[in-house]
Design a protein around this motif. Sequence first.
Motif, short mmCIF file in Angstrom:
data_model
loop_
_atom_site.label_atom_id
_atom_site.label_comp_id
_atom_site.label_asym_id
_atom_site.label_seq_id
_atom_site.Cartn_x
_atom_site.Cartn_y
_atom_site.Cartn_z
N MET A 1 0.83 -1.20 0.00
CA MET A 1 0.00 0.00 0.00
C MET A 1 0.87 1.25 0.00
O MET A 1 0.60 2.22 -0.74
N ALA A 2 1.91 1.23 0.84
CA ALA A 2 2.78 2.40 0.93
C ALA A 2 3.58 2.60 -0.35
O ALA A 2 3.76 3.73 -0.82
N GLN A 3 4.07 1.49 -0.92
CA GLN A 3 4.90 1.60 -2.12
C GLN A 3 4.09 2.01 -3.35
O GLN A 3 4.59 2.71 -4.22
N ASN A 4 2.84 1.55 -3.44
CA ASN A 4 2.03 1.78 -4.64
C ASN A 4 0.95 2.84 -4.42
O ASN A 4 0.18 3.12 -5.35
N ARG A 5 0.88 3.37 -3.20
CA ARG A 5 -0.14 4.38 -2.87
C ARG A 5 -1.53 3.89 -3.32
O ARG A 5 -2.26 4.58 -4.04
N CYS A 6 -1.87 2.68 -2.87
CA CYS A 6 -3.13 2.07 -3.26
C CYS A 6 -3.92 1.64 -2.03
O CYS A 6 -3.43 1.71 -0.90
#
Length: 248
Positions: A200-205
Amino acid sequence: MLRDVSVEQRAYIDAWLQDLVLESDDVGQFLTELATFTIESFSPSGSTVHCGVTLLRGRKATTAASSDAKALAVDEAQNSFGEGPCLAAMEVLRPVLVRDTATEQRWPRYMRAVRREGIGAILAVPLMVDGDTRAALNLYTEAADGFSSQDVERAEMFAAHSAKALRLALKIAGLTEARNDLVAAMRSRTVIDIAIGVIMAQNRCSQESAHSILIAASNNRNVKMRDLAATVVDSVAPETEVVTHFQE
């Protein structure tokens, strides 16, 4: 051959078996101690008694425990032939007595094998176990006609007490296995949840999207999701132990 069993002795046997269940690390240790205790419950009467414990699960019979090498040898011979008094006792759920292995007409191959081991008489007594598992106590002695009708009755009594303890030991083992499975599942869930947070943090999803990404990567790489999740966590926090908070 069995010593006379009084009410006090029966109470002692019950207490001993209960203590054995609590003190044994696993079912195998319980059964080994049971085999040893069984032969100690027999008076010598000039002949040695040997004991094996057989478990039958599905169609496969295995020697789960034995008092000595001879008991193990004759038990394993019976399992390899797929016939004999122990297997018959578990099938009909009542004691099977071989008074004299030299004159016994049933199971000729097995009788030849036990005679080579110096066994003269056999008494197999079933242990009533829940579910698909069946078990039996197998008693062997060098003396022909070494077991009397009184011995059969007393062995049945002893087996009934032992079967209760065995059922308890199996249930405890089952609960322990279920608990271990639960802990393992919770640990896997923790690793996966942390990995989803990383994605979630890496892909802002969203969490749902991150979960889908992890599933897709697991399928594409043919890697278990937990193992892939552990790799993701290790990529951002190398050599960090993931702790699951599990309160018993």
